[in-house]
Motif scaffolding. Sequence first.
Motif, PDB file in Angstrom:
ATOM      1  N   VAL B 151       0.864  -1.180   0.000  1.00  0.00           N
ATOM      2  CA  VAL B 151       0.000   0.000   0.000  1.00  0.00           C
ATOM      3  C   VAL B 151       0.900   1.229   0.000  1.00  0.00           C
ATOM      4  O   VAL B 151       1.766   1.365   0.872  1.00  0.00           O
ATOM      5  N   GLY B 154       0.544   6.106   3.884  1.00  0.00           N
ATOM      6  CA  GLY B 154       0.321   5.732   5.279  1.00  0.00           C
ATOM      7  C   GLY B 154      -0.629   6.688   5.963  1.00  0.00           C
ATOM      8  O   GLY B 154      -0.458   7.017   7.136  1.00  0.00           O
ATOM      9  N   GLY B 158      -5.036   4.654   3.487  1.00  0.00           N
ATOM     10  CA  GLY B 158      -4.010   3.663   3.207  1.00  0.00           C
ATOM     11  C   GLY B 158      -3.937   2.606   4.302  1.00  0.00           C
ATOM     12  O   GLY B 158      -3.887   1.407   4.036  1.00  0.00           O
ATOM     13  N   LEU B 159      -3.973   3.073   5.566  1.00  0.00           N
ATOM     14  CA  LEU B 159      -3.867   2.127   6.674  1.00  0.00           C
ATOM     15  C   LEU B 159      -5.110   1.262   6.790  1.00  0.00           C
ATOM     16  O   LEU B 159      -5.033   0.088   7.144  1.00  0.00           O
ATOM     17  N   ALA B 162      -4.649  -1.287   4.150  1.00  0.00           N
ATOM     18  CA  ALA B 162      -3.611  -2.238   4.554  1.00  0.00           C
ATOM     19  C   ALA B 162      -4.152  -3.207   5.594  1.00  0.00           C
ATOM     20  O   ALA B 162      -3.938  -4.417   5.527  1.00  0.00           O
ATOM     21  N   SER B 173       2.711  -4.599   3.112  1.00  0.00           N
ATOM     22  CA  SER B 173       3.688  -3.562   3.426  1.00  0.00           C
ATOM     23  C   SER B 173       3.068  -2.192   3.157  1.00  0.00           C
ATOM     24  O   SER B 173       2.253  -2.057   2.253  1.00  0.00           O
ATOM     25  N   VAL B 174       3.490  -1.221   3.955  1.00  0.00           N
ATOM     26  CA  VAL B 174       3.015   0.140   3.742  1.00  0.00           C
ATOM     27  C   VAL B 174       4.206   1.031   3.430  1.00  0.00           C
ATOM     28  O   VAL B 174       5.212   1.007   4.144  1.00  0.00           O
ATOM     29  N   HIS B 176       5.434   4.947   2.841  1.00  0.00           N
ATOM     30  CA  HIS B 176       4.942   6.290   3.150  1.00  0.00           C
ATOM     31  C   HIS B 176       6.052   7.304   2.952  1.00  0.00           C
ATOM     32  O   HIS B 176       7.199   7.067   3.320  1.00  0.00           O
ATOM     33  N   LEU B 181       3.501   7.885  10.317  1.00  0.00           N
ATOM     34  CA  LEU B 181       2.194   7.593   9.741  1.00  0.00           C
ATOM     35  C   LEU B 181       1.175   8.690  10.062  1.00  0.00           C
ATOM     36  O   LEU B 181       1.274   9.343  11.099  1.00  0.00           O
ATOM     37  N   GLN B 195       2.461   2.867  14.526  1.00  0.00           N
ATOM     38  CA  GLN B 195       3.280   1.992  13.687  1.00  0.00           C
ATOM     39  C   GLN B 195       3.677   0.731  14.456  1.00  0.00           C
ATOM     40  O   GLN B 195       3.631  -0.374  13.931  1.00  0.00           O
ATOM     41  N   MET B 203       2.256  -6.073   9.926  1.00  0.00           N
ATOM     42  CA  MET B 203       2.403  -5.137   8.815  1.00  0.00           C
ATOM     43  C   MET B 203       3.850  -4.691   8.737  1.00  0.00           C
ATOM     44  O   MET B 203       4.514  -4.530   9.755  1.00  0.00           O
ATOM     45  N   PHE B 205       6.742  -1.845   7.220  1.00  0.00           N
ATOM     46  CA  PHE B 205       6.737  -0.417   6.869  1.00  0.00           C
ATOM     47  C   PHE B 205       8.004  -0.004   6.154  1.00  0.00           C
ATOM     48  O   PHE B 205       9.095  -0.463   6.488  1.00  0.00           O
TER      49      PHE B 205
END
Lengths: 113, 810
Positions: B151, B154, B158-159, B162, B173-174, B176, B181, B195, B203, B205
Amino acid sequence: MTATPNDCMNWMEIGVLAEIPPLGGRYVETPRGQIALLRNEADELFAVENRCPHRGGPLSEGYVSGRIVFCPLHNWQIDLSKGEALPPDVGCVKTYPVKVEAGRIFLSLDAKS
Amino acid sequence: MASKAKLVLIGNGMAGIRTLEELLKMAPGAFEITVFGAEPHPNYNRILLSPVLSGEMRLEDTILNDWDWYHDHGINLQAGRKIVQIDRARRRVIAADGIEAAYDRLLIATGSNPFLLPIPGRDLPGVVAYRDISDVEQMLAASAKGGRAVVIGGGLLGLEAANGLLSRGMDVSVVHLHPWLMERQLDQVGGALLQKALAQRGMRFYLPKQTEAVLGETHVTGLRFRDGEEIPADLVVMAVGIRPNIELAKAAGIHCERGIVVNDTMQTYDPRIYAVGECVQHRGQTYGLVAPLFEQAKVAANHLAAYGRMRYEGSITSTKLKVTGIDLFSAGDFTGGPEVEEITLLDGTYGVYKKVVLKDNKVVGSVLYGDTSIGPWLFQLLRENHDIGEIRAHLLFGETHLGDAGHAGHDQAASLPDSAEICGCNGVCKGTIVQAIREQGLFTLEEVRQQTKASSSCGSCTGLVEQLLASTLGGVYDQSPKKKPLCGCTDLTHDEVREAIVAEKLLSARQVFEYLNWNHPGGCATCRPAVNYYVRTAWPAEGLDDPQMHFINERAHANIQKDGTYSVVPRIYGGVTSPAELRRIAEVAERFQVPMVKFTGGQRLDLLGVKKEDLPAIWATLGMPSGHAYGKSLRTVKTCVGTEFCRFGTQDSTRMGIELERALEGMWAPHKVKLAASGCPRNCAESTVKDVGVIGVDSGWEIYIGGNGGMKVRAADLLCKVKTNAEAIEITKAFLQLYRQEAHYLERTAPWVERVGLEHIKVRVVDDPTNRRRLAEALDFALAQERDPWAAAIEGHLDVHAEPLARVAP
C-alpha cells in the motif's frame, strides 16, 4: 342539532370551538370514555380517544402541531388524521368524526377506527 | 399548469443524495429531479468500504438509498451514466452516451478522485486506487489469491486498506513518504505508537520512502524506491490522497481553484449551479469527511428550496481510524507553535498517548492514542470554545474526574456487551443502537433518538450514545454539528433565535415561528416552551406568555402524574410551616380524598393523586401560594435550623432561606432552580449540590453556585464570601438573572457554569457592583410582572381547563 341530508351519522353538539385553545385540546366525558378534542394552528379539529397507546397518557393535555399531538407523559407522537403513533413507536388510538359549523362543535361516537 | 422546475444532480454519492433528502424534507415536490451517477450502484456509504474490505461487513450493507427510494420519490436515476459536459448556455448536461438533460438548477457533487502517482507502471494490472466499490472488488479478488500487497500511502485510507488486506490473509507492506504515519492527524509520538501496534500485527513499513516506479511487464511485480531499493508486490494499492473532482466544472468555465469555489450558500460562480461535497472549496478549505458534507447538504437544500436562510461557515472535524483494536482520535490543530501550550501524557508500555493543545486556556486540538474515551468530550470543549481554566489539572483524565460526577457518561461504550442497557429511561440496549446505526444508516444523535428512542428522555446517556456513533461509524461521525439547531423545526441555534427575538422585537412564540420560517407553524414539544421562555425573558412586560406553549404542568399549575392525576405542592417558605397551615393541608387531603401526602426531597408537603377537576377547589381551600413544584422555575429553598435552635449554628439559615425564597418566588428560569441555606459548614441543608447554596460561617455567608445532586452530581463552586443577608440576596439574584439571560432552555446551572466558566460569572456578578445591581434589578422587574397562578385561577383570571368541555350522558 344540524345534519346534512347525506349525513346519517349521529352528531352531538358538545361546545364551541372558542373553548378549545389553538395548538391545544380539551376532553369530553362520554359513555365510550374520554375523547380528546384537539385543535391545530389551521383550526382543524380532531377527536381521538383520550389515551395514549403507550401508557394511557391524556392526549388532551399534549402539544398539538399540524396533525400531530405529543403525549404529555413520554412524548409519543400520534398522527391525528390516522390515529397512529409515529415510528419508531407502534400503536393506535380510536378516532371519531367531528365537525365545526358556525363555531359549534359536533361529535359522533360512531368510531372511524 | 406550469411545468415543475428541473433539478439535475451530477454525482450519486453521499453529499449529493443527502442534499436531495434534505430538500425533499423541506420542499417536497418543488423540483423534477434527475440524478446522474458514474457508478452503476445506488447511493452507498463509501466510509464503510473499509469494514467491507476487512470482512466485518458485506457490500450490500453499505447501501444507504436503495433503488426503491429513488422510485418512491419520483427521482429519475441514471446510474452508470457519466456526465461529460455541462452546457451552461443551453442549461443542459450531456452524458458520455449522448443522453442530455435540461436543468433550471444544477447541483454538482462529483466528489473526489484518488490521486495516482505520476510514475512509470502505474497503469499495470494489479495497481488499484482505494475509492469505490470496484476498487474494493478488485482488492478482494486479488486477496483471494494471497500473495504480497503493497500500500503506498500511510494516511487514514491507506492504513485502513492495509489492515483490510492483512485480515484477508495477504502479506502487507506500507510505503509512506513522510517520516511517520498519518501525519495529518498525528504527531510524531502518536505516529510511532500506531506503527508499533500495526507492526505487531504483521504489517511491514517502508518510511520515509519515495516510490519511483511500479515494476512489471504484464502485471505488477514490485516497486522501486528512489534510493534504488526494490520490493516485490502482487498487488499495489495507491492511497496517497484525493483530489476534488473538478474537471467537469472547470471545462464548463465555472470558477475553480483546488475545488469548485462556492460561497456560504454553496452556490458556485454560476448562480444556477450549486456544489456540495468533496469537490467543493469553501473559504479556502476542502473537506474529505462526511460530517461537514452533511452540513453543506443542509445549506444547499435550504437555498434550493428557496428558503434562503442558512449559511455554511466551515467545519471543525475530528478523525477516528477504523481499525479494530486500535484506538486513535485526533481533532483540531495539534501542530503546536509559539502561542500554544501542550499537555501530554505518554505511557509507552501500555501504549497510551494523550496530547491536548491549548491556546488562551481553550482547547484547540488533541491527539489521543490507545485510550480515546475522552475524545468526544475534548472535541466538545474545542467546539464550544470552553474555558478549561478550572479543569486543567484533570483534563487528560476526562470528565469523569471532575468533581463528584455521578454516573460518568464516558465509559468505554465500545467495550460494553451488546446486551448492556445504554438508555435507562427507554430500556434501549447497545446492540439495538449499533444495529440501527448500521442498518438504517444513521449518522447523528438526533437520528438515533428518533429511530431507537435512546437518549430521547432524560439525556444522561447522550455521551454513551455519541460514543457508540463514533465507534460504529469511525471518522464519519462528528459528535454533533458545530451549530446545534434548537430543534427539528428550525436550523437556527438557541442563541440565534434569542438574538432575533431581541433584535426584531418578537413578542410571542407564534410570531417567532412565523418570522423565522419554522418548518412547522405549530412548533414541537422541544421548541414551544423554549421559544416562549426566550420571548418572556427578552420582553418581560410586553411579551406574550402563551399557555399553549407550556408543557401541561405549567398550564395546569400542577405536576402531571403517570395516571393522569396531578400533584399539589403549596409554597412553605424555607420549609417552616405552622399548625394552621398543617390543619388546612390535612383538611384538603381528607375532603378531596387525596391518595398520598408526602414530604418532598426539598422539605415540602406534596398532595399526590389529585384529580384535575379538584385543583381549583383545593387551591382555594389551602389558601397558600403555588410552590411551583411543577415548573421550570424556583422550586424550594431547603434550610437547616441554624442559630435559632442548633448549638452549632453560626448564622440564622432558616431566616436566610425564607428571605431568599420570598425574594425569588415565582421566578421562571431555563430549568428548575433549587436553593439551600445551611447555618454552618456542617452543611445540613446540602448547599453544595444546589443551583445556589449559602453556608453560614462566623463572618457571614459563603455563596456556592452550579451544584447539582440529580442526574449528574456536581459539587458547587464557591462564588464568593459576603457579610450580610442583603449582599447574599443581591448576588443570588444577579447570578440567577445572568443564568436566565444566557443559559439555553433546559440547561441547568451546573452545565451552564461549566460551559461559560466560573470566571465569566465572577466578573459580572462579584467584581462589578454596577452590573450586579443592574442584573438584580432586571430580575426584580421580571418578578414584578408575575402573580401567583393559583390565586389568579381562584379569582377567575386564569383558566386551567380543570373541567371537561362536556359530559355526554349515556
